[in-house]
Design an enzyme around this catalytic site. Structure first.
Site, short mmCIF file in Angstrom:
data_model
loop_
_atom_site.label_atom_id
_atom_site.label_comp_id
_atom_site.label_asym_id
_atom_site.label_seq_id
_atom_site.Cartn_x
_atom_site.Cartn_y
_atom_site.Cartn_z
N ASP A 21 -74.80 81.33 83.57
CA ASP A 21 -75.69 80.77 84.61
C ASP A 21 -77.07 81.42 84.56
O ASP A 21 -77.19 82.59 84.20
CB ASP A 21 -75.03 80.96 85.99
CG ASP A 21 -75.65 80.06 87.05
OD1 ASP A 21 -76.34 79.08 86.68
OD2 ASP A 21 -75.45 80.33 88.25
N ASN A 69 -72.37 68.98 86.95
CA ASN A 69 -73.66 68.99 86.24
C ASN A 69 -74.11 67.58 85.84
O ASN A 69 -75.29 67.37 85.54
CB ASN A 69 -73.60 69.89 84.99
CG ASN A 69 -73.56 71.37 85.32
OD1 ASN A 69 -72.98 72.16 84.58
ND2 ASN A 69 -74.19 71.78 86.42
C1 IPE Z 1 -71.86 76.41 86.81
O1 IPE Z 1 -73.23 76.61 86.92
C2 IPE Z 1 -71.60 75.49 85.65
C3 IPE Z 1 -71.91 76.02 84.34
C4 IPE Z 1 -72.28 77.23 84.07
C5 IPE Z 1 -71.78 75.08 83.27
P1 IPE Z 1 -74.09 75.80 88.01
O2 IPE Z 1 -75.45 76.32 87.94
O3 IPE Z 1 -73.91 74.34 87.79
O4 IPE Z 1 -73.36 76.22 89.35
P2 IPE Z 1 -73.78 76.01 90.87
O5 IPE Z 1 -73.82 74.55 91.12
O6 IPE Z 1 -75.09 76.65 91.06
O7 IPE Z 1 -72.71 76.70 91.64
C1 IPE Z 2 -76.61 77.39 83.42
O1 IPE Z 2 -77.91 77.54 83.83
C2 IPE Z 2 -76.42 76.27 82.41
C3 IPE Z 2 -75.76 75.08 82.94
C4 IPE Z 2 -75.26 74.94 84.12
C5 IPE Z 2 -75.67 73.94 82.02
P1 IPE Z 2 -78.53 76.67 85.01
O2 IPE Z 2 -79.12 75.45 84.41
O3 IPE Z 2 -77.53 76.45 86.06
O4 IPE Z 2 -79.68 77.62 85.52
P2 IPE Z 2 -80.07 77.96 87.04
O5 IPE Z 2 -78.82 78.36 87.73
O6 IPE Z 2 -80.66 76.71 87.60
O7 IPE Z 2 -81.05 79.06 86.92
MG MG Z 3 -77.01 77.46 87.72
#
Ligand code: IPE
Ligand code: IPE
Ligand code: MG
Length: 247
Positions: A21, A69
């Site tokens: 994340d 996502n």
């Molecule tokens: C969790 O990350 C999913 C992945 C790492 C693929 P998100 O960034 O989507 O999670 P939330 O929605 O902030 O909890």
């Molecule tokens: C994790 O990084 C990757 C995926 C969930 C695909 P994020 O895209 O969630 O990055 P933040 O949490 O918005 O910084």
């Molecule tokens: Mg995230």
């Protein structure tokens, strides 16, 4: 002493799962669009998988794309999918060189055809490898998986091939997409968020959790090793008392 040298290789977790994340925030800090963060996250994936293989961790599961996502802006979803295809193509040779087998969990059917094809190709091309299993969680969520499992069991009951009194914890585990994978002993989440986000809910019932403040693109081998060192200092009691464990 670095973290690598503090690891007891006799007490390694068999399976480490990671919620990668913070890519979006990493890009934002640099005044760039979110996809720039995803692109830079690939290096962290490479380093982490290499670190796991180097140690001899048998399974490493990476949460790459959740069911939720799909609700991101279409441009980001498309960019993530094409990045995935590109990386799978590029990394297959490295996976083979390091004897790493690629597996996937999640609603693979929901991926776009070209993404699914590339994924299946990479899985087939690394199927003979034996050192470490890299499990990509793609279009995965735990509630999706549990719903699917419940439907399958209900179907068998309706058909008369399964007696409800025979349903055990094993029956449930065997009907999840992780049926061939041991439960993770350690779950790591980067970016400072302390939540599970619909990941492996059943499987992490007794996992040790490790929250790392670094954003995913900044995560590297030493961070992975640090998490293992921390894990090895913990006493896993599984409901018993400390005295029972040490005897
Ligand atoms: C969790 O990350 C999913 C992945 C790492 C693929 P998100 O960034 O989507 O999670 P939330 O929605 O902030 O909890
Ligand atoms: C994790 O990084 C990757 C995926 C969930 C695909 P994020 O895209 O969630 O990055 P933040 O949490 O918005 O910084
Ligand atoms: Mg995230």
């Amino acid at each position: 002493m670095n973290f690598r040298d503090q690891i007891n290789t006799e007490k390694l977790p068999r399976h480490v799962a990671i919620i990668m994340d913070g890519n979006g925030r990493w890009a934002k800090q640099r005044g760039k669009i979110r996809i720039f963060g995803h692109e830079n996250g690939v290096t962290a994936v490479r380093d982490t998988v290499e670190a796991a293989a180097e140690l001899g961790v048998e399974f490493i599961t990476l949460y790459a794309f959740s069911t939720e996502n799909w609700n991101r802006p279409k441009a980001e979803v498309d960019a993530l999918m094409s990045l995935l295809v590109k990386s799978l193509n590029k990394e297959t040779a490295t996976l083979n060189k390091n004897n790493i087998k690629l597996l996937a969990i999640g609603d693979i059917e929901s991926l776009q055809p070209d993404t699914r094809r590339e994924l299946q190709k990479a899985i087939a091309n690394t199927a003979q490898n034996t050192r470490t299993n890299l499990v990509l969680a793609l279009s995965y969520s735990s509630r999706w998986e549990i719903t699917k499992m419940t439907r399958e069991l209900a179907q068998q009951v309706a058909q008369g091939t399964l007696n409800p009194s025979q349903i055990t914890e094993q029956t449930i585990s065997q009907h999840l997409s992780t049926h061939h994978i041991p439960d993770p002993e350690l779950l790591i989440r980067t970016s400072g968020e302390q939540r599970i986000s619909n990941f492996l809910l059943w499987q992490i019932a007794y996992s040790e959790l490790f929250f790392c403040h670094k954003l995913w693109p900044d995560f590297g081998k030493e961070d992975f090793f640090r998490a293992i060192v921390d894990y090895q200092k913990r006493e896993r009691r599984f409901g018993k008392t400390s005295e029972q464990i040490s005897n």
